[in-house]
Enzyme design. Structure first.
Site, PDB file in Angstrom:
ATOM      1  N   GLN A 103       0.830  -1.208   0.000  1.00  0.00           N
ATOM      2  CA  GLN A 103       0.000   0.000   0.000  1.00  0.00           C
ATOM      3  C   GLN A 103       0.868   1.263   0.000  1.00  0.00           C
ATOM      4  OE1 GLN A 103      -3.261  -0.636   2.796  1.00  0.00           O
ATOM      5  NE2 GLN A 103      -4.087  -2.247   1.474  1.00  0.00           N
ATOM      6  N   HIS A 146       1.024   2.541  20.467  1.00  0.00           N
ATOM      7  CA  HIS A 146      -0.400   2.267  20.685  1.00  0.00           C
ATOM      8  C   HIS A 146      -0.518   0.790  21.082  1.00  0.00           C
ATOM      9  CE1 HIS A 146      -4.674   1.819  20.299  1.00  0.00           C
ATOM     10  NE2 HIS A 146      -4.488   0.849  19.429  1.00  0.00           N
ATOM     11  N   ASP A 167      -6.244   6.816  22.508  1.00  0.00           N
ATOM     12  CA  ASP A 167      -5.672   6.666  23.848  1.00  0.00           C
ATOM     13  C   ASP A 167      -5.682   8.012  24.576  1.00  0.00           C
ATOM     14  OD1 ASP A 167      -4.809   3.875  23.269  1.00  0.00           O
ATOM     15  OD2 ASP A 167      -3.625   4.920  21.767  1.00  0.00           O
TER      16      ASP A 167
END
Ligand code: NAX
Length: 331
Positions: free
Chosen positions: A112, A187, A159
């Site tokens: 991608q 994360h 978060d």
């Protein structure tokens, strides 16, 4: 009237995709005066479901939505996009090794990256949501060298918002009155939610969250653990992972990046490290940032105590490990 902005959402037939596309089409991400064209990408097994999402977008008759491209062709999906929200990825399934999941995502993000590099608008801003978010963003950055590294980010705003939420509940305050929490690092459950610089507006002026909460033990233990484990708590309750809050946070991330953060306020974004706060350069690490004119900058000069230092380094070390795992998957 403004020209439409083209926004790619990958994994658009999934949960977060389903939550975020109506938000974008209603102007939550870029404002009520900004028309959009949605590019929706998913993989072949989800093609029919993806088409269903497109049908619903048509049925919703959103005034700002000027077009929908729904496709399983990554080149068509990336064509001329100004913003790319990368939600698609390979989920960790029971019994799978971390390395196997990493390997699947490395190949997805490598491919991608190449498509975005060749077909997206030159100034395309990229937000990676799919896990492992920081490392997927790192792979995307490495394999799309002509996209400026400043344009590749990952989502830790969920978060950040979760940390705000815990403080609001505790102080019975309103979201507009609390600011400047920080999520440092990955994360993942090693992230460090830091309230040392966070403030609350009260009738007698600004106060430090730490002073008002007046419970260092809670702030240094349960508060941190609750934010770190919130994703797992949502899965336990919903039997599905966070979707509406993740979609909303992704809109917040892009909105603040493009339109700017309010004066005196910072937000958390996963961005490439320039070595600030002693974090290894090149990692995609969550820092406090301010945004102006479409550019983020890391907030400088915050005092870091010993407790914070240890937690910031631990989450950096996990990212260094993830990076070498990702590289080992390339061979
Ligand atoms: P879903 O499984 O509902 O949707 C993912 C979609 O991606 C599926 O439709 C799948 O077909 C598609 N997909 C898979 N490979 C693809 C590819 N190569 N190209 C395009 N599409 C592809 O997951 P959902 O709940 O929507 O979560 C999406 C991702 O977000 C997951 O990786 C999840 O772990 C991650 N999250 C990240 C968060 C963050 O704060 N950074 C929070 C929420 C969420 O857990």
């Amino acid at each position: 009237a403004k020209n439409p902005v083209r926004i790619l959402v990958t994994g658009a037939a999934g949960q977060i995709g389903y939550a975020i596309v109506p938000m974008i089409a209603r102007g939550v991400m870029l404002g009520l005066d900004q028309p959009v064209i949605l590019h929706l990408l998913d993989i072949e097994p989800a093609a029919e479901a993806l088409n269903g999402v497109k049908m619903e977008l048509i049925d919703a008759a959103f005034p700002l939505l000027k077009g929908v491209v729904a496709t399983t062709d990554v080149v068509e999906a990336c064509k001329d996009v100004n913003i790319a929200i990368m939600v698609g990825g390979f989920p960790r399934k029971e019994g799978m090794e971390r390395k196997d999941v990493m390997s699947k995502n490395v190949s997805i993000y490598k491919a991608q990256a190449a498509a975005l590099e060749q077909h997206a608008a030159a100034d395309c801003k990229v937000l990676v949501v799919a896990n492992p978010a920081n490392t997927n963003a790192l792979v995307l950055k490495e394999f799309a060298p002509s996209i400026p590294e400043k344009n590749i980010t990952c989502l830790t705003r969920l978060d950040h918002n979760r940390a705000l939420g815990q403080i609001l509940e505790r102080l019975n305050a309103h979201v507009s009155d609390v600011k400047n929490v920080i999520i440092w690092g990955n994360h993942s459950s090693t992230q460090y939610p830091d309230v040392n610089h966070a403030t609350v507006t009260t009738s007698s002026g600004g106060k430090l969250v730490r002073e008002l909460v007046a419970d260092d033990n809670w702030l240094n233990t349960d508060f941190i653990a609750t934010v770190q484990q919130r994703g797992a708590a949502i899965i336990k309750a919903r039997k599905l992972s966070s979707a509406l809050s993740a979609a909303s946070a992704a809109c917040d991330h892009i909105r603040d990046w493009v339109l700017g953060t309010p004066k005196g306020t910072w937000v958390s974004m996963g961005v490439y490290s320039d070595g600030s706060y002693g974090i290894q350069p090149g990692l995609i690490y969550s820092f406090p940032v301010t945004c102006e004119k479409g550019q983020w900058s890391i907030v400088q000069g915050l005092k870091i105590d010993e407790f914070s230092r240890k937690k910031m380094d631990a989450t950096a070390n996990e990212l260094i490990e993830e990076k070498s795992l990702a590289y080992s998957c390339l061979n």
